[in-house]
Write a protein that holds these residues in place. Structure first.
Motif, PDB file in Angstrom:
ATOM      1  N   LYS A  52       0.837  -1.206   0.000  1.00  0.00           N
ATOM      2  CA  LYS A  52       0.000   0.000   0.000  1.00  0.00           C
ATOM      3  C   LYS A  52       0.871   1.255   0.000  1.00  0.00           C
ATOM      4  N   HIS A  53       1.935   1.241   0.799  1.00  0.00           N
ATOM      5  CA  HIS A  53       2.839   2.394   0.884  1.00  0.00           C
ATOM      6  C   HIS A  53       3.563   2.630  -0.439  1.00  0.00           C
ATOM      7  N   ILE A  54       4.061   1.569  -1.044  1.00  0.00           N
ATOM      8  CA  ILE A  54       4.723   1.688  -2.346  1.00  0.00           C
ATOM      9  C   ILE A  54       3.789   2.376  -3.341  1.00  0.00           C
ATOM     10  N   CYS A  55       2.554   1.898  -3.386  1.00  0.00           N
ATOM     11  CA  CYS A  55       1.608   2.443  -4.363  1.00  0.00           C
ATOM     12  C   CYS A  55       1.290   3.908  -4.093  1.00  0.00           C
ATOM     13  N   GLY A  56       1.094   4.268  -2.833  1.00  0.00           N
ATOM     14  CA  GLY A  56       0.810   5.666  -2.509  1.00  0.00           C
ATOM     15  C   GLY A  56       1.982   6.578  -2.792  1.00  0.00           C
ATOM     16  N   ASN A  57       3.164   6.176  -2.342  1.00  0.00           N
ATOM     17  CA  ASN A  57       4.355   6.997  -2.519  1.00  0.00           C
ATOM     18  C   ASN A  57       4.725   7.132  -3.992  1.00  0.00           C
ATOM     19  N   PHE A  58       4.763   6.009  -4.703  1.00  0.00           N
ATOM     20  CA  PHE A  58       5.183   6.030  -6.109  1.00  0.00           C
ATOM     21  C   PHE A  58       4.221   6.866  -6.951  1.00  0.00           C
ATOM     22  N   ARG A  59       2.926   6.692  -6.697  1.00  0.00           N
ATOM     23  CA  ARG A  59       1.926   7.472  -7.442  1.00  0.00           C
ATOM     24  C   ARG A  59       2.110   8.962  -7.165  1.00  0.00           C
ATOM     25  N   GLN A  60       2.319   9.318  -5.895  1.00  0.00           N
ATOM     26  CA  GLN A  60       2.485  10.727  -5.535  1.00  0.00           C
ATOM     27  C   GLN A  60       3.698  11.343  -6.240  1.00  0.00           C
ATOM     28  N   TRP A  61       4.819  10.642  -6.212  1.00  0.00           N
ATOM     29  CA  TRP A  61       6.062  11.201  -6.748  1.00  0.00           C
ATOM     30  C   TRP A  61       6.112  11.180  -8.274  1.00  0.00           C
ATOM     31  N   THR A  62       5.418  10.260  -8.907  1.00  0.00           N
ATOM     32  CA  THR A  62       5.565  10.138 -10.365  1.00  0.00           C
ATOM     33  C   THR A  62       4.284  10.470 -11.123  1.00  0.00           C
ATOM     34  N   ILE A  63       3.331   9.597 -11.087  1.00  0.00           N
ATOM     35  CA  ILE A  63       2.136   9.696 -11.938  1.00  0.00           C
ATOM     36  C   ILE A  63       1.406  11.012 -11.723  1.00  0.00           C
ATOM     37  N   THR A  64       1.154  11.356 -10.466  1.00  0.00           N
ATOM     38  CA  THR A  64       0.449  12.595 -10.154  1.00  0.00           C
ATOM     39  C   THR A  64       1.180  13.805 -10.732  1.00  0.00           C
ATOM     40  N   ASN A  65       2.492  13.820 -10.603  1.00  0.00           N
ATOM     41  CA  ASN A  65       3.269  14.970 -11.076  1.00  0.00           C
ATOM     42  C   ASN A  65       3.462  14.972 -12.580  1.00  0.00           C
ATOM     43  N   ILE A  66       3.670  13.817 -13.175  1.00  0.00           N
ATOM     44  CA  ILE A  66       3.806  13.762 -14.635  1.00  0.00           C
ATOM     45  C   ILE A  66       2.512  14.212 -15.296  1.00  0.00           C
ATOM     46  N   ASN A  67       1.380  13.764 -14.745  1.00  0.00           N
ATOM     47  CA  ASN A  67       0.072  14.071 -15.332  1.00  0.00           C
ATOM     48  C   ASN A  67      -0.528  15.381 -14.835  1.00  0.00           C
ATOM     49  N   ASN A  68       0.207  16.102 -13.980  1.00  0.00           N
ATOM     50  CA  ASN A  68      -0.292  17.358 -13.402  1.00  0.00           C
ATOM     51  C   ASN A  68      -1.648  17.176 -12.727  1.00  0.00           C
ATOM     52  N   ARG A 117       9.239  20.679  -9.463  1.00  0.00           N
ATOM     53  CA  ARG A 117       8.084  20.235  -8.679  1.00  0.00           C
ATOM     54  C   ARG A 117       8.444  20.380  -7.201  1.00  0.00           C
ATOM     55  N   ARG A 118       7.435  20.494  -6.378  1.00  0.00           N
ATOM     56  CA  ARG A 118       7.626  20.467  -4.926  1.00  0.00           C
ATOM     57  C   ARG A 118       6.803  19.286  -4.407  1.00  0.00           C
ATOM     58  N   ILE A 119       7.508  18.288  -3.867  1.00  0.00           N
ATOM     59  CA  ILE A 119       6.861  17.059  -3.403  1.00  0.00           C
ATOM     60  C   ILE A 119       7.344  16.773  -1.987  1.00  0.00           C
ATOM     61  N   GLN A 120       6.409  16.635  -1.070  1.00  0.00           N
ATOM     62  CA  GLN A 120       6.721  16.367   0.339  1.00  0.00           C
ATOM     63  C   GLN A 120       7.748  17.357   0.902  1.00  0.00           C
ATOM     64  N   THR A 125      13.070  18.062  -9.715  1.00  0.00           N
ATOM     65  CA  THR A 125      12.607  18.058 -11.101  1.00  0.00           C
ATOM     66  C   THR A 125      11.808  16.775 -11.307  1.00  0.00           C
ATOM     67  N   LEU A 126      11.095  16.676 -12.419  1.00  0.00           N
ATOM     68  CA  LEU A 126      10.382  15.429 -12.716  1.00  0.00           C
ATOM     69  C   LEU A 126      11.355  14.257 -12.792  1.00  0.00           C
ATOM     70  N   MET A 127      12.538  14.483 -13.393  1.00  0.00           N
ATOM     71  CA  MET A 127      13.527  13.413 -13.485  1.00  0.00           C
ATOM     72  C   MET A 127      13.956  12.952 -12.095  1.00  0.00           C
ATOM     73  N   SER A 128      14.227  13.889 -11.235  1.00  0.00           N
ATOM     74  CA  SER A 128      14.633  13.555  -9.876  1.00  0.00           C
ATOM     75  C   SER A 128      13.509  12.830  -9.140  1.00  0.00           C
ATOM     76  N   ALA A 129      12.281  13.273  -9.324  1.00  0.00           N
ATOM     77  CA  ALA A 129      11.139  12.636  -8.663  1.00  0.00           C
ATOM     78  C   ALA A 129      11.005  11.182  -9.117  1.00  0.00           C
ATOM     79  N   ILE A 130      11.155  10.937 -10.403  1.00  0.00           N
ATOM     80  CA  ILE A 130      11.066   9.572 -10.935  1.00  0.00           C
ATOM     81  C   ILE A 130      12.202   8.728 -10.369  1.00  0.00           C
ATOM     82  N   PHE A 131      13.406   9.267 -10.377  1.00  0.00           N
ATOM     83  CA  PHE A 131      14.561   8.534  -9.863  1.00  0.00           C
ATOM     84  C   PHE A 131      14.386   8.194  -8.384  1.00  0.00           C
TER      85      PHE A 131
END
Length: 175
Positions: A52-68, A117-120, A125-131
């Motif tokens: 559950k944590h993986i899915c929440g964290n990964f979605r927040q850092w990547t999908i949500t930000n890539i898709n605005n 981006r500003r996350i947590q 950057t988006l690249m850094s967030a994905i990494f």
């Protein structure tokens, strides 16, 4: 096809999530519902919580930000040990995560990788967030593998073993 560092990064990102989810499924295939929600002690996470944590964290850092998209993550909920969630539902959750990420990455114009981006509370950057999300994911996959091995003991099925002479040689040189 023109080679660029950005395209290589995006391709490797797709390979990393594929590999991570594959190793997660390999563990889930060896576990029943009870062992998915087993906690070594009350201060440690179960495999179900980690998923559950993986899915929440990964979605927040990547999908949500890539898709605005708006960030609707409920982090405290991720850490509830809710054994009513079935193994199948956890597999669906991770399958949807992988699918949504691959769709987002495939639709991402590589020129956007340097967008801020500003996350947590972090400026990235988006690249850094994905990494960061991929390394976080892989760290938790390692925990899931360890919890699976602890619970399975000698019955644990190894995910991969070297087959060719080249693979065996590389493995020997690392040992």
């Amino acid at each position: 096809m023109e080679y660029t560092l950005a395209k290589e990064f995006l391709n490797e990102s797709k390979l990393r999530i594929e590999s991570s989810i594959q190793r997660l499924y390999h563990c889930l295939d060896q576990l029943d519902e009870k062992r998915i929600w087993w906690q070594p002690n009350d201060k440690m996470n179960s495999i179900g919580i980690l998923i559950k944590h993986i899915c929440g964290n990964f979605r927040q850092w990547t999908i949500t930000n890539i898709n605005n998209e708006e960030d609707v993550r409920d982090r405290p909920e991720e850490f509830l040990n809710d054994s009513r969630i079935t193994k199948g539902e956890l597999q669906q959750l991770t399958s949807r995560l992988k699918s949504d990420f691959l769709t987002a990455i495939n639709n991402l114009d590589s020129s956007r990788l340097t967008e801020p981006r500003r996350i947590q509370g972090y400026d990235v950057t988006l690249m850094s967030a994905i990494f960061r999300a991929l390394t976080h994911l892989e760290g938790h996959i390692g925990q899931i593998i360890l919890l699976t091995r602890i619970q399975s003991g000698d019955n644990y099925k190894i995910f991969w073993t070297p087959q060719t002479n080249e693979e065996k040689a590389v493995r020997k040189s690392r040992d």
